[in-house]
Design an enzyme around this catalytic site. Structure first.
Site, PDB file in Angstrom:
ATOM      1  N   LYS A  31      -7.982  11.204 -15.879  1.00 31.10           N
ATOM      2  CA  LYS A  31      -7.458  12.050 -16.951  1.00 31.10           C
ATOM      3  C   LYS A  31      -6.392  11.321 -17.764  1.00 31.10           C
ATOM      4  O   LYS A  31      -5.537  10.638 -17.209  1.00 31.10           O
ATOM      5  CB  LYS A  31      -6.867  13.331 -16.360  1.00 31.10           C
ATOM      6  CG  LYS A  31      -7.895  14.245 -15.702  1.00 31.10           C
ATOM      7  CD  LYS A  31      -7.247  15.511 -15.170  1.00 31.10           C
ATOM      8  CE  LYS A  31      -8.274  16.420 -14.517  1.00 31.10           C
ATOM      9  NZ  LYS A  31      -7.655  17.672 -13.985  1.00 31.10           N
ATOM     10  N   ASP A  86      -6.731   2.941  -8.143  1.00 31.16           N
ATOM     11  CA  ASP A  86      -7.065   4.319  -8.505  1.00 31.16           C
ATOM     12  C   ASP A  86      -7.059   4.448 -10.027  1.00 31.16           C
ATOM     13  O   ASP A  86      -6.050   4.191 -10.674  1.00 31.16           O
ATOM     14  CB  ASP A  86      -6.033   5.268  -7.895  1.00 31.16           C
ATOM     15  CG  ASP A  86      -6.460   6.728  -7.967  1.00 31.16           C
ATOM     16  OD1 ASP A  86      -7.227   7.074  -8.890  1.00 31.16           O
ATOM     17  OD2 ASP A  86      -6.029   7.521  -7.115  1.00 31.16           O
ATOM     18  N   GLU A  93       0.847  -1.197   0.000  1.00 33.81           N
ATOM     19  CA  GLU A  93       0.000   0.000   0.000  1.00 33.81           C
ATOM     20  C   GLU A  93       0.882   1.246   0.000  1.00 33.81           C
ATOM     21  O   GLU A  93       1.873   1.311   0.725  1.00 33.81           O
ATOM     22  CB  GLU A  93      -0.920  -0.018   1.232  1.00 33.81           C
ATOM     23  CG  GLU A  93      -1.736   1.238   1.446  1.00 33.81           C
ATOM     24  CD  GLU A  93      -2.608   1.584   0.253  1.00 33.81           C
ATOM     25  OE1 GLU A  93      -2.582   2.762  -0.172  1.00 33.81           O
ATOM     26  OE2 GLU A  93      -3.310   0.692  -0.262  1.00 33.81           O
ATOM     27  N   ASP A 125     -14.620  -1.208 -10.427  1.00 39.29           N
ATOM     28  CA  ASP A 125     -15.982  -0.738 -10.667  1.00 39.29           C
ATOM     29  C   ASP A 125     -16.000   0.352 -11.734  1.00 39.29           C
ATOM     30  O   ASP A 125     -17.056   0.911 -12.043  1.00 39.29           O
ATOM     31  CB  ASP A 125     -16.604  -0.210  -9.370  1.00 39.29           C
ATOM     32  CG  ASP A 125     -15.769   0.908  -8.746  1.00 39.29           C
ATOM     33  OD1 ASP A 125     -16.293   2.018  -8.569  1.00 39.29           O
ATOM     34  OD2 ASP A 125     -14.589   0.662  -8.438  1.00 39.29           O
TER      35      ASP A 125
END
Length: 303
Positions: free
Chosen positions: A204, A200, A148, A236
């Site tokens: 853009k 993530d 992480e 998702d």
């Protein structure tokens, strides 16, 4: 009096059925009307039925955070941890110089009770609850490594794992793009599973280079995965899911699980219809609570 009793009973059973459907992601089929049994002498008037229906519709739906807590309730985690007053950022730039230093390779003999066990690596493990749930159920079968990039979340996960006395799990503050290869190459046992779950998306186009799954990392995953080992990806966000899918579809040594196991059902576009891990990630729970679809793929390395 009997009507009042029956009305209460009907409301409780109705609420119970609704909660079971919402809270159990593994419920194969919803309860059928015939499964709701009532006494033959119990009469509910039409006005009472209307009242019950109105009360049923007015019941507040559980928040997604409540669903997360329920799904991981058996971990019995403490939330009274002192993380200070530093805000935990939801998004970071992995290309920042502060994340360019490779994570130090741990002493695997100190990290795990048995460092020769097959290893699962979760890239972008978040809070770590997903891995801890798996680790608790396979204490002598597999080790788990969570990577992480947000350090304060790692500290909390470490505290939780310590409280649970798990000796088959390790969390590392690491930029997986930089550190994955040297970490898994130094591990004494076989790498059997790598997961990249709801990373993530960096929407853009100019920020796509920040996405965790780049060709060097894909290559490191495939090269170090043992024959028969698997890669599980999900998101998702359809754009993110397609990006990950395209990269792994290009690898000739990987086959999607539906080709190898017809029992693993997919939709018409090749996305798995169910989660093969038996537990949902927190992001997965939040997304499904909001009505989003989860796009999943499971690959297996050939001999």
């Amino acid at each position: 009096m009997a009507s009042s009793y029956c009305c209460s009973r009907l409301l409780l059973q109705s609420q119970s059925s609704r909660l079971m459907l919402r809270f159990s992601p593994f419920l194969a089929t919803p309860p059928t009307p015939s499964s709701l049994s009532f006494s033959s002498n119990c009469h509910v008037s039409s006005s009472a039925q209307a009242t019950l229906q109105q009360q049923h519709e007015q019941q507040p739906l559980p928040q997604s955070s409540q669903l997360v807590a329920l799904e991981y309730a058996d971990l019995n985690l403490s939330y009274n941890l002192d993380l200070g007053h530093v805000r935990i950022r939801q998004h970071v730039n992995p290309l920042s110089s502060s994340f360019s230093v490779p994570a130090q390779v741990p002493d695997w003999n100190h990290a795990f009770a048995d460092p020769t066990l097959p290893l699962m690596v979760d890239i972008g493990c978040g809070s770590g609850r997903f891995l801890m749930w798996l680790a608790k159920r396979t204490p002598k079968e597999r080790n788990f490594l969570g990577l992480e990039i947000r350090e304060r979340i790692v500290k909390r996960a470490e505290s939780w794992a310590k409280d649970l006395a798990l000796d088959n799990i390790l969390f590392l503050f690491a930029n997986a793009t930089i550190s994955f290869k040297q970490l898994v190459e130094s591990y004494p046992g076989p790498l059997v599973l790598v997961s990249v779950l709801c990373p993530d998306p960096h929407f853009k186009k100019k920020h796509h280079k920040r996405r965790v799954l780049q060709k060097p990392l894909v290559g490191a995953i495939v090269d170090n995965l043992m024959p028969g080992g698997q890669v599980f990806i999900q998101s998702d966000v359809i754009e993110m899911a397609l990006d990950m899918r395209n990269q792994f579809d290009e690898v000739k040594t990987l086959k999607h699980i539906e080709v190898l196991d017809p029992a693993m059902l997919c939709d018409s576009e090749g996305w798995l219809l169910s989660n093969p891990m038996a537990i949902r990630t927190e992001r997965e729970i939040h997304a499904e609570h909001e009505g989003a679809k989860i796009y999943r793929r499971l690959y297996q390395k050939q001999m």
